[in-house]
Design an enzyme around this catalytic site. Structure first.
Site, PDB file in Angstrom:
ATOM      1  N   GLY A  28       2.389  -3.094  -1.978  1.00 20.65           N
ATOM      2  CA  GLY A  28       1.034  -3.472  -2.375  1.00 20.65           C
ATOM      3  C   GLY A  28       0.139  -2.265  -2.576  1.00 20.65           C
ATOM      4  N   LEU A  30      -1.744  -1.763  -5.229  1.00 23.62           N
ATOM      5  CA  LEU A  30      -1.130  -1.434  -6.522  1.00 23.62           C
ATOM      6  C   LEU A  30      -1.922  -0.395  -7.299  1.00 23.62           C
ATOM      7  CD1 LEU A  30      -0.079  -5.002  -7.728  1.00 23.62           C
ATOM      8  CD2 LEU A  30       1.230  -3.325  -6.398  1.00 23.62           C
ATOM      9  N   HIS A  31      -1.167   0.429  -8.034  1.00 21.61           N
ATOM     10  CA  HIS A  31      -1.753   1.385  -8.968  1.00 21.61           C
ATOM     11  C   HIS A  31      -0.956   1.307 -10.261  1.00 21.61           C
ATOM     12  CE1 HIS A  31       1.685   3.861  -7.901  1.00 21.61           C
ATOM     13  NE2 HIS A  31       1.309   3.857  -6.629  1.00 21.61           N
ATOM     14  N   HIS A  34       2.938   1.190 -10.176  1.00 22.03           N
ATOM     15  CA  HIS A  34       3.565  -0.110  -9.903  1.00 22.03           C
ATOM     16  C   HIS A  34       3.571  -0.970 -11.171  1.00 22.03           C
ATOM     17  CE1 HIS A  34       1.910   0.785  -5.686  1.00 22.03           C
ATOM     18  NE2 HIS A  34       3.203   0.635  -5.466  1.00 22.03           N
ATOM     19  N   ASP A 147      10.129   7.977  -5.633  1.00 25.63           N
ATOM     20  CA  ASP A 147      10.761   7.999  -4.306  1.00 25.63           C
ATOM     21  C   ASP A 147      12.260   8.225  -4.479  1.00 25.63           C
ATOM     22  OD1 ASP A 147       8.437   7.224  -2.461  1.00 25.63           O
ATOM     23  OD2 ASP A 147       8.314   5.804  -4.110  1.00 25.63           O
ATOM     24  N   GLN A 150      14.812   7.621  -1.622  1.00 25.25           N
ATOM     25  CA  GLN A 150      14.921   6.162  -1.417  1.00 25.25           C
ATOM     26  C   GLN A 150      15.863   5.561  -2.463  1.00 25.25           C
ATOM     27  OE1 GLN A 150      11.375   3.692  -0.466  1.00 25.25           O
ATOM     28  NE2 GLN A 150      11.485   3.090  -2.599  1.00 25.25           N
ATOM     29  N   SER A 182       0.035   7.390  -6.161  1.00 27.85           N
ATOM     30  CA  SER A 182       0.569   6.884  -4.895  1.00 27.85           C
ATOM     31  C   SER A 182      -0.537   6.105  -4.190  1.00 27.85           C
ATOM     32  CB  SER A 182       1.000   8.065  -4.016  1.00 27.85           C
ATOM     33  OG  SER A 182       1.177   7.636  -2.677  1.00 27.85           O
ATOM     34  N   SER A 183      -0.145   5.033  -3.511  1.00 34.24           N
ATOM     35  CA  SER A 183      -1.148   4.278  -2.747  1.00 34.24           C
ATOM     36  C   SER A 183      -1.803   5.175  -1.705  1.00 34.24           C
ATOM     37  CB  SER A 183      -0.490   3.079  -2.056  1.00 34.24           C
ATOM     38  OG  SER A 183       0.207   2.292  -3.000  1.00 34.24           O
TER      39      SER A 183
HETATM   40  P1  AMP Z   1       5.442   1.575  -2.747  1.00 32.51           P
HETATM   41  O1  AMP Z   1       4.500   0.423  -2.922  1.00 32.51           O
HETATM   42  O2  AMP Z   1       4.763   2.894  -2.610  1.00 32.51           O
HETATM   43  O3  AMP Z   1       6.495   1.320  -1.700  1.00 32.51           O
HETATM   44  O4  AMP Z   1       6.243   1.706  -4.101  1.00 32.51           O
HETATM   45  C1  AMP Z   1       6.853   0.597  -4.710  1.00 32.51           C
HETATM   46  C2  AMP Z   1       7.630   1.059  -5.903  1.00 32.51           C
HETATM   47  O5  AMP Z   1       6.750   1.730  -6.817  1.00 32.51           O
HETATM   48  C3  AMP Z   1       8.748   2.061  -5.553  1.00 32.51           C
HETATM   49  O6  AMP Z   1       9.890   1.782  -6.352  1.00 32.51           O
HETATM   50  C4  AMP Z   1       8.119   3.370  -5.936  1.00 32.51           C
HETATM   51  O7  AMP Z   1       9.064   4.376  -6.263  1.00 32.51           O
HETATM   52  C5  AMP Z   1       7.309   2.980  -7.153  1.00 32.51           C
HETATM   53  N1  AMP Z   1       6.245   3.953  -7.415  1.00 32.51           N
HETATM   54  C6  AMP Z   1       5.369   4.460  -6.517  1.00 32.51           C
HETATM   55  N2  AMP Z   1       4.570   5.381  -7.115  1.00 32.51           N
HETATM   56  C7  AMP Z   1       4.970   5.458  -8.413  1.00 32.51           C
HETATM   57  C8  AMP Z   1       4.550   6.222  -9.539  1.00 32.51           C
HETATM   58  N3  AMP Z   1       3.561   7.103  -9.462  1.00 32.51           N
HETATM   59  N4  AMP Z   1       5.193   6.033 -10.715  1.00 32.51           N
HETATM   60  C9  AMP Z   1       6.206   5.130 -10.814  1.00 32.51           C
HETATM   61  N5  AMP Z   1       6.651   4.379  -9.788  1.00 32.51           N
HETATM   62  C10 AMP Z   1       6.044   4.536  -8.606  1.00 32.51           C
END
Ligand code: AMP
Length: 275
Positions: A28, A30-31, A34, A147, A150, A182-183
């Site tokens: 969540g 979100l940016h 996502h 990530d 991951q 990034s969140s």
């Molecule tokens: P998170 O909510 O941070 O756990 O991320 C959820 C998904 O979004 C994961 O697959 C992340 O790798 C991806 N994600 C996070 N930041 C970015 C970004 N800047 N660009 C593309 N995908 C992202």
């Protein structure tokens, strides 16, 4: 958009949906990164599903679980507007009842770098993603390059545990100055935000050195010099993207990885350097 809160409800909704089904797992807050994952899912799947779950199992005691940004109502509106048909948003108590015991052990891919800095992190990630895959039964997981370790852990888990789900990787979305979205960027003060792109600049120096056939030690030294206070390097390295073993040969293909802390926030980024 249908919101499901239990694994049984989500599995039934998934089984009643048109295939292929793509799942975008998130925590969540979100940016645009996502939403780029959702955009990719739309191009490859008949049904786009997403999940929102701030997974307590992947946070060590003393990390930012309690203060991690949460914006459930806004996130729902953004996912619905982006065309997500199914949202899985389980409660932590349902995911991890008091007698929850079984964990997925990710092995050596998760030992170094983030795994070394955050003991138990990838065990938590692998366990929750296996639970999400079991509840949603997606044909494809859509995940971000951001990530990278991951991704390596999860690709290995899907392979080693014979799961019939593939991963599609979406490139990292960045701000105009290069900072990976990034969140956790919400934690940065204005001054920290100004300094934060230094990590990306350092990764670019290593990428350019790799491409130009430069030598490893002086290239990494020049890159480290780009990480100036208030940024502090946590690690900067060149690794095999599948195993996360440091590359002995300073040559492409390779993955340049880096992390730096600033104030109370730790930034994480990488650049794949194909042949
Ligand atoms: P998170 O909510 O941070 O756990 O991320 C959820 C998904 O979004 C994961 O697959 C992340 O790798 C991806 N994600 C996070 N930041 C970015 C970004 N800047 N660009 C593309 N995908 C992202």
């Amino acid at each position: 958009m249908r919101v499901c809160t239990t694994a049984g409800e989500m599995r039934a909704a998934s089984r009643a949906s048109e295939r292929p089904l793509a799942l975008v797992p998130t925590m969540g807050a979100l940016h645009a990164g996502h939403l780029a994952l959702v955009g990719h899912a739309q191009t490859i799947a008949a049904t786009v599903a997403a999940s929102i779950f701030v997974n307590p199992l992947q946070f060590a005691p003393g990390e930012d679980f309690a203060r991690y940004p949460r914006a459930f109502a806004d996130d729902c509106a953004r996912f619905a507007a982006a065309g997500v048909a199914l949202l899985y948003a389980p409660e932590a108590e349902a995911m991890y009842p008091p007698d929850f015991a079984v964990r997925v052990e990710p092995g050596s891919v998760g030992d170094g770098y983030e795994g070394a800095l955050r003991p138990g992190h990838f065990t938590g990630v692998a366990t929750v993603v296996l639970k999400l895959v079991n509840a949603c039964e997606p044909d494809v997981l859509v995940m971000g390059q951001k990530d990278a370790q991951q991704l390596a852990v999860l690709a290995r888990m899907l392979r080693d545990l014979d799961l019939p789900t593939r991963i599609d990787i979406v490139p990292t979305m960045r701000a105009d100055d290069g900072l990976a979205l990034s969140s956790r960027n919400a934690y940065l003060t204005p001054d920290e935000r100004l300094a934060a792109p230094g990590l990306y600049r350092a990764l670019c120096i290593v990428r350019d050195g790799l491409r130009a056939g430069a030598e490893r030690a002086p290239t990494l030294a020049r890159a480290r010099a780009a990480i100036e206070p208030p940024l502090r390097e946590t690690y900067l390295d060149v690794v095999d993207p599948l195993t996360f073993v440091p590359c002995e040969r300073f040559a492409t293909p390779a993955l340049v990885i880096g992390s730096a802390s600033i104030g109370t926030t730790r930034l994480l980024d990488n650049i794949p350097v194909p042949d």
